[in-house]
Design a protein around this motif. Structure first.
Motif, short mmCIF file in Angstrom:
data_model
loop_
_atom_site.label_atom_id
_atom_site.label_comp_id
_atom_site.label_asym_id
_atom_site.label_seq_id
_atom_site.Cartn_x
_atom_site.Cartn_y
_atom_site.Cartn_z
N VAL A 299 31.91 54.19 4.39
CA VAL A 299 32.97 53.20 4.10
C VAL A 299 32.28 51.93 4.39
O VAL A 299 31.74 51.58 5.37
CB VAL A 299 33.97 53.38 5.35
N ASP A 300 32.44 51.01 3.19
CA ASP A 300 31.95 49.53 3.05
C ASP A 300 32.82 48.82 4.04
O ASP A 300 34.16 48.56 3.40
CB ASP A 300 31.62 49.15 1.82
N LEU A 301 32.42 48.21 5.14
CA LEU A 301 33.27 47.55 6.00
C LEU A 301 32.72 45.95 5.88
O LEU A 301 33.46 45.03 6.58
CB LEU A 301 33.23 47.89 7.40
N VAL A 302 31.89 45.71 4.94
CA VAL A 302 31.20 44.12 4.85
C VAL A 302 32.28 43.49 4.28
O VAL A 302 33.17 43.56 3.46
CB VAL A 302 29.97 44.05 3.96
N GLY A 303 32.50 42.29 5.01
CA GLY A 303 33.58 41.22 4.43
C GLY A 303 35.04 41.50 4.98
O GLY A 303 36.01 40.54 4.92
N ALA A 304 35.11 42.58 5.91
CA ALA A 304 36.40 42.75 6.41
C ALA A 304 36.89 41.77 7.47
O ALA A 304 36.11 41.18 8.23
CB ALA A 304 36.59 44.26 7.24
N GLY B 278 29.07 47.91 8.44
CA GLY B 278 29.26 46.70 8.02
C GLY B 278 30.32 45.63 8.79
O GLY B 278 30.44 44.53 8.40
N TRP B 279 31.19 46.11 9.85
CA TRP B 279 31.79 45.31 10.48
C TRP B 279 31.24 44.27 11.26
O TRP B 279 29.96 44.16 11.70
CB TRP B 279 32.85 46.13 11.47
N ASP B 280 31.95 43.14 11.39
CA ASP B 280 31.40 41.91 12.06
C ASP B 280 32.70 41.05 12.84
O ASP B 280 33.37 40.54 11.89
CB ASP B 280 30.56 40.98 10.94
N GLN B 281 32.58 41.22 13.94
CA GLN B 281 33.75 40.88 14.70
C GLN B 281 33.84 39.17 14.45
O GLN B 281 34.77 38.50 15.02
CB GLN B 281 33.78 41.20 16.34
N ARG C 280 27.62 48.39 12.91
CA ARG C 280 28.05 46.82 12.90
C ARG C 280 27.07 46.47 11.83
O ARG C 280 26.05 46.75 11.57
CB ARG C 280 27.51 46.07 14.16
N VAL C 281 27.43 45.26 11.20
CA VAL C 281 26.66 44.79 10.06
C VAL C 281 25.12 44.64 10.44
O VAL C 281 24.35 44.85 9.34
CB VAL C 281 27.18 43.45 9.58
N ASP C 282 24.90 44.25 11.57
CA ASP C 282 23.32 44.00 11.97
C ASP C 282 22.56 45.21 12.14
O ASP C 282 21.48 45.44 12.37
CB ASP C 282 23.09 43.07 13.00
N GLY C 283 23.38 46.43 12.29
CA GLY C 283 22.58 47.75 12.65
C GLY C 283 22.37 47.93 14.14
O GLY C 283 21.50 48.92 14.52
N HIS C 284 22.75 46.90 15.00
CA HIS C 284 22.48 47.03 16.35
C HIS C 284 23.74 47.31 17.30
O HIS C 284 23.43 46.90 18.33
CB HIS C 284 21.87 45.69 16.78
N ALA C 285 24.71 47.67 16.74
CA ALA C 285 25.74 48.24 17.47
C ALA C 285 26.59 49.30 16.88
O ALA C 285 26.71 49.07 15.34
CB ALA C 285 26.60 46.84 18.27
N GLY C 286 27.37 50.12 17.45
CA GLY C 286 28.28 50.95 16.79
C GLY C 286 29.64 50.94 17.42
O GLY C 286 29.52 50.56 18.76
N TRP C 287 30.76 51.17 16.95
CA TRP C 287 31.97 51.07 17.27
C TRP C 287 32.56 52.68 17.21
O TRP C 287 32.56 53.13 15.98
CB TRP C 287 32.81 50.18 16.53
#
Length: 550
Positions: free
Chosen positions: A96-101, A128-131, A158-165
């Motif tokens: 799932v592409d979450l970039v720009g959400a 791709g999520w970014d809070q 996460r978008v930076d690849g350094h966290a997951g949700w």
């Protein structure tokens, strides 16, 4: 005199280098200082350039060659992304592409649409999520996902690849108590009142990754085909793939064996693990096609700025008492560097925060010693926040700064909040590096950013978003010229991968890797660079992408 005449006669009668193809009617930027421009180029059956010059001369010299009329297009050396994650892109394209959400609600909506076609019980994955883009910029929680997905495990990078949700179902699958005050090495479990909230930063994400079912070989192959096609459409002829496992290298090799690897992959092993051990046992790897090689290792010092994992010398300005994370302890980092040095391998180390960068510079100095003056070409990946006094050390140690222009324009809305105005002096400081004599290799870090190198060229020269904001650019004194930006994605990227004698420049003896564009990236207005059309992408003198006919 007689001998001289004989030598001249021999050269006069010697056949010209064979040219299978002559491309003409082009505006060619060679990036070769000895011959910066041409209107025609010739290459042989093997994809090696044999001549550049004026069209009339080359067409007369090679009358039997196949002729290609470029239609007045602009031709530049093939674009090389000096920091990318090819399989990361491949797998992102399959989820799932979450970039720009723009909100948690939009994330859930995208997930629900994708999940409609998933079998019951299958993990739902996305990235791709970014809070920082949301009205509430705090980290999300498992509860934000649980209402829509009470049973299906959900794991979102996460978008930076350094966290997951993760949702609660995904956390239950971990099979251990995630609550309390303990933390895993090199990572952080976000908690509320001692309870795991659903976000796992850097090394903590491994806890969930370990229980996610791996993709099938067939899915990985299909995903890689899609990623390669996307790269070719965007004008990439090469990339430096950071953090490649033995399994990924084997897949790339199968593609190269089958003639399906449509760009050059300079691979870096995934840390002090099996791939590095294999390189030390068998030596650097190079495929006979010239499309694939591995002669270096990617290491990690710290995390990322967006998830407050980049290691800082002082507290985060917006998170007191937090100075980020060391993904790898300095002693272990030096141990891996010594191993790479002894095995004759190049080292590329991820460092984003000023503390992370200083630790890596200190380690390089200790491990290289007198060899710092040699042609080692060790690299620091990102070098985003650097203490001003440490910039000159890159030059002293002959370290390449591998930087990503679109990171600056993605981070600029919130970077000052993270580190404060004073630390911005050494932030994304491209011109300060150049002034210190440091070589820059430019890339995107895709899929963290988009694949398209035109976005990188635009960000480099403007330091603005696609709407032209902020006016004049963010920290505008650090903008690159159009020529500096193009060199960063061609000649200097090639240098960073020990390939400057074969690619990155167009000259006889080099590979015929190039891109045809409908405009000139060195002369159009900065914003117009984004809209340049890639007419075709060529590797070894063969088109790997052509724009569809209208």
């Amino acid at each position: 005199m007689k001998n001289a005449l004989i030598i001249l006669l021999v050269f006069a009668l010697a056949p010209l280098a064979h040219a299978a193809t002559v491309l003409s009617n082009a505006h060619i930027h060679t990036l070769d200082p000895q011959q910066p421009n041409a209107t025609a180029m010739a290459w042989d059956d093997d994809g090696e350039i044999v001549a550049l010059g004026e069209a009339s001369a080359l067409l007369a010299r090679y009358p039997e060659a196949q002729r290609i009329d470029a239609g007045g297009a602009v031709l530049v050396p093939g674009l090389i992304d000096a920091h990318a994650h090819l399989m990361g892109l491949a797998m992102a394209l399959s989820g799932v592409d979450l970039v720009g959400a723009s909100s948690k609600a939009e994330v859930v909506q995208r997930l629900q649409r994708f999940a409609a076609d998933l079998p019951p019980g299958e993990w739902l994955r996305g990235r791709g999520w970014d809070q920082n883009r949301w009205p509430d910029t705090a980290f999300p929680t498992a509860a934000d996902l649980d209402a829509a997905f009470p049973e299906r495990p959900v794991w979102l990078e996460r978008v930076d690849g350094h966290a997951g949700w993760a949702n609660s179902a995904a956390m239950r699958a971990v099979g251990r108590d995630l609550d309390g005050d303990w933390q895993p090495d090199g990572g952080r479990i976000e908690r509320v009142d001692g309870k795991a909230s659903g976000v796992f930063v850097d090394g903590a994400a491994v806890l969930v990754d370990a229980v996610v079912p791996p993709p099938s070989d067939a899915l990985r192959a299909r995903a890689l085909e899609a990623a390669l096609a996307l790269a070719a459409r965007n004008g990439l002829t090469g990339l430096h793939d950071m953090g490649v496992s033995l399994a990924d290298l084997a897949l790339y090799r199968r593609f190269a064996d089958a003639g399906k690897l449509s760009l050059r992959v300079t691979a870096y092993a995934d840390g002090d693990a099996a791939a590095l051990a294999a390189l030390c046992a068998m030596g650097p790897y190079r495929h006979a096609s010239g499309r694939l090689g591995m002669a270096g290792v990617k290491l990690y010092a710290d995390g990322a700025l967006g998830s407050r994992g980049a290691a800082l010398l002082a507290d985060y300005s917006d998170d007191p008492h937090n100075r980020g994370l060391l993904v790898t302890e300095p002693e272990a980092l030096q141990t891996a560097m010594v191993k790479a040095r002894e095995c004759g391998l190049q080292v590329a180390t991820h460092a984003i925060g000023d503390r992370g960068n200083r630790i890596v510079l200190d380690a390089y100095q200790a491990v290289l010693g007198d060899a710092a003056a040699s042609n080692h070409r060790w690299r620091i990946e990102h070098a985003q926040i650097v203490a001003p006094g440490d910039i000159a050390r890159f030059k002293t140690l002959n370290v390449i700064a591998s930087m990503q222009p679109t990171h600056a324009t993605s981070d600029m809305p919130w970077a000052e909040a993270r580190v404060g105005a004073e630390r911005l002096f050494g932030a994304y400081a491209w011109q300060r590096f150049i002034a210190a004599g440091v070589r820059l290799a430019l890339g995107s870090d895709f899929p963290v950013e988009q694949v398209d190198p035109r976005l990188g060229l635009y960000a480099a020269v403007s330091r603005q978003d696609r709407d032209g904001q902020p006016t004049g650019g963010w920290l505008p004194g650090q903008r690159l010229s159009a020529g500096e930006a193009l060199r960063g994605f061609t000649r200097d990227a090639a240098y960073a991968g020990f390939a400057e004698n074969t690619v990155g420049t167009l000259k006889p003896g080099y590979r015929a890797d190039f891109v045809l564009l409908d405009g000139d990236p060195l002369s159009v207005a900065p914003r117009a660079v984004v809209d340049l059309k890639v007419r075709s992408t060529w590797v070894d003198g063969e088109a790997v992408y052509r724009i569809p006919a209208r």
